[in-house]
Design a protein around this motif. Sequence first.
Motif, PDB file in Angstrom:
ATOM      1  N   LEU A 264       0.903  -1.228  -0.062  1.00  0.00           N
ATOM      2  CA  LEU A 264       0.033  -0.035   0.106  1.00  0.00           C
ATOM      3  C   LEU A 264       0.792   1.301  -0.106  1.00  0.00           C
ATOM      4  O   LEU A 264       1.935   1.143   0.668  1.00  0.00           O
ATOM      5  N   SER A 265       0.320   2.313  -0.796  1.00  0.00           N
ATOM      6  CA  SER A 265       1.001   3.791  -0.462  1.00  0.00           C
ATOM      7  C   SER A 265       0.122   4.562   0.369  1.00  0.00           C
ATOM      8  O   SER A 265      -1.088   4.656   0.046  1.00  0.00           O
ATOM      9  N   LEU A 266       0.693   4.982   1.340  1.00  0.00           N
ATOM     10  CA  LEU A 266       0.069   5.761   2.319  1.00  0.00           C
ATOM     11  C   LEU A 266       0.337   7.338   2.286  1.00  0.00           C
ATOM     12  O   LEU A 266       1.274   7.793   2.076  1.00  0.00           O
ATOM     13  N   PHE A 267      -0.812   7.963   2.378  1.00  0.00           N
ATOM     14  CA  PHE A 267      -0.682   9.590   2.451  1.00  0.00           C
ATOM     15  C   PHE A 267      -0.205   9.755   4.038  1.00  0.00           C
ATOM     16  O   PHE A 267      -0.253   9.184   4.776  1.00  0.00           O
ATOM     17  N   ILE A 268       0.712  10.481   4.056  1.00  0.00           N
ATOM     18  CA  ILE A 268       1.216  10.906   5.233  1.00  0.00           C
ATOM     19  C   ILE A 268       0.575  12.478   5.648  1.00  0.00           C
ATOM     20  O   ILE A 268       0.904  13.579   5.053  1.00  0.00           O
ATOM     21  N   ILE A 269      -0.204  12.700   6.682  1.00  0.00           N
ATOM     22  CA  ILE A 269      -0.734  13.857   7.286  1.00  0.00           C
ATOM     23  C   ILE A 269      -0.336  14.061   8.508  1.00  0.00           C
ATOM     24  O   ILE A 269      -0.357  13.515   9.480  1.00  0.00           O
ATOM     25  N   HIS A 270       0.261  15.445   8.795  1.00  0.00           N
ATOM     26  CA  HIS A 270       0.628  15.978   9.814  1.00  0.00           C
ATOM     27  C   HIS A 270      -0.212  16.799  10.572  1.00  0.00           C
ATOM     28  O   HIS A 270      -1.190  17.397   9.794  1.00  0.00           O
ATOM     29  N   PHE A 271      -0.483  16.898  11.770  1.00  0.00           N
ATOM     30  CA  PHE A 271      -1.199  17.734  12.487  1.00  0.00           C
ATOM     31  C   PHE A 271      -0.550  18.522  13.716  1.00  0.00           C
ATOM     32  O   PHE A 271       0.272  18.002  14.424  1.00  0.00           O
ATOM     33  N   THR A 272      -1.113  19.856  13.879  1.00  0.00           N
ATOM     34  CA  THR A 272      -0.679  20.534  15.009  1.00  0.00           C
ATOM     35  C   THR A 272      -1.620  21.463  15.440  1.00  0.00           C
ATOM     36  O   THR A 272      -2.665  21.735  14.778  1.00  0.00           O
ATOM     37  N   PRO A 273      -1.666  21.827  16.879  1.00  0.00           N
ATOM     38  CA  PRO A 273      -2.786  22.521  17.306  1.00  0.00           C
ATOM     39  C   PRO A 273      -2.833  24.094  16.835  1.00  0.00           C
ATOM     40  O   PRO A 273      -1.710  24.695  16.781  1.00  0.00           O
ATOM     41  N   ARG A 274      -3.815  24.574  16.586  1.00  0.00           N
ATOM     42  CA  ARG A 274      -4.037  25.999  16.166  1.00  0.00           C
ATOM     43  C   ARG A 274      -3.826  27.025  17.273  1.00  0.00           C
ATOM     44  O   ARG A 274      -3.153  28.012  16.952  1.00  0.00           O
ATOM     45  N   LYS A 275      -4.050  26.436  18.364  1.00  0.00           N
ATOM     46  CA  LYS A 275      -3.754  27.415  19.542  1.00  0.00           C
ATOM     47  C   LYS A 275      -2.575  26.813  20.410  1.00  0.00           C
ATOM     48  O   LYS A 275      -2.814  25.593  20.876  1.00  0.00           O
ATOM     49  N   SER A 276      -1.553  27.507  20.791  1.00  0.00           N
ATOM     50  CA  SER A 276      -0.540  26.940  21.685  1.00  0.00           C
ATOM     51  C   SER A 276      -0.911  26.558  23.263  1.00  0.00           C
ATOM     52  O   SER A 276      -0.316  25.434  23.747  1.00  0.00           O
TER      53      SER A 276
END
Length: 426
Positions: A264-276
């Motif tokens: 399988l080829s997988l997407f890599i999705i990064h996430f961070t909080p919008r407010k610190s």
Amino acid sequence: MNYLLKINPKVAKLHMTGSNWACFDFKACFWFLFVFLAFVQLGYTQGGYFVAKGKILEKGTDSPLNEAYICIPSTGYGTAPNLDGDFIFQFPNLSLDSTVIVSLIGYKSETFLASDLKKENNTIYLEKQELFNGNYGLSDVNIMLRAALDSIHVNYSTSPYYQNGFYQEIISLPTIGPIKVNEGVLRVERFPNLKDKPEKVKLLRGRRIEWRGQTQKIEGWGFQNGSDLVCRSLENSLPDFLERKKLNDYDFRLDSVMIKYEDLSLFIIHFTPRKSKLKGAKEGTIYLEPETKAIVRIEYRLTPNGLKDLIDSNAGPVKIRGKETSVVFQYRKFNKKWCLQESRVNFDINFEDKLDGKYKIDSHILMRYVAFENLNLIKSNIFPNEILLSTNNFAVSNSVNYEYWAPYNYLLSSDEAKNLSSFLTK
């Protein structure tokens, strides 16, 4: 196996005259018994389990790959290496003609017949694969994520099932090594068809190896039940950052490259909080299969503010400060449904004596769960009084002997755990 004995009256003539037996064909009976016993012996030799031991290493560096997984996808049997890359893989002899897959995200999988495995000294090398360009022209990653959440009932089981797996909890000090090792064989029952019904976990067998002189320094902090953290699965409960009402609290960004997992080829999705200052904030990566929209892997860490919300404490005689916390959930497909394969939670924590200043300790805590098999659940086999409520009261032991786990599957003890056992038994 059930055997049904049928006697042909033309071959074995048996009748009773008064209280006497007569006209019994002993020759026919002898040959029937011979064939019957041969059949039983054939069934016996075809039964039982094959046990293979070995290592899983990175090709070119010989580094242990302790996050790899070895399994027979057609049956659901599988296991993982210990922290040193050593594995023990047990499966029915009837599966010796089945295909084995050894895999790890970001590496080229190895595939072979189970009969190719030796009982000892198997060495399996996995070759690291480079990330590759994955421009699918996706304009809004949030649409893809919401589609993935909508597809959970398709990609993951909607029927009750259970896993037999292994739980590990290891507390280590940098200059000493492990000071406590909790290990247990678990039965985990999942009920994705029942809303808000959590997993039920039962301890089948467990033990605790502990250096009391060291663990007393960090008493008063910890998780009462580590299995609550590592036995959760997507079909039962979502991480808070994937709950629909909290999706808008995070920025999700699609990487320009993709990663391989098996075929399988997988997407890599990064996430961070919008407010610190978001309470309990996390940042990490989601690996998603674009065709079926299955979430294959989730990894994240707590932000500095998130650490303070979860761990930091200045109450009492000991000051506790969280340095880092990371979490990984890895899934794999069995019988067309994705199931939890392994999960890990790592804590790096500092303990400081505020009263006398006698000690300042950095500690590392690892909690790990590995699933060995996935089976349909017809009826729950865990009674209310058998539900695991604490992973802090496993039976005390100073031994790492593997006979203790029979007849269950298990993970091999690491070299550091063996060293702790040897020290405590001196």
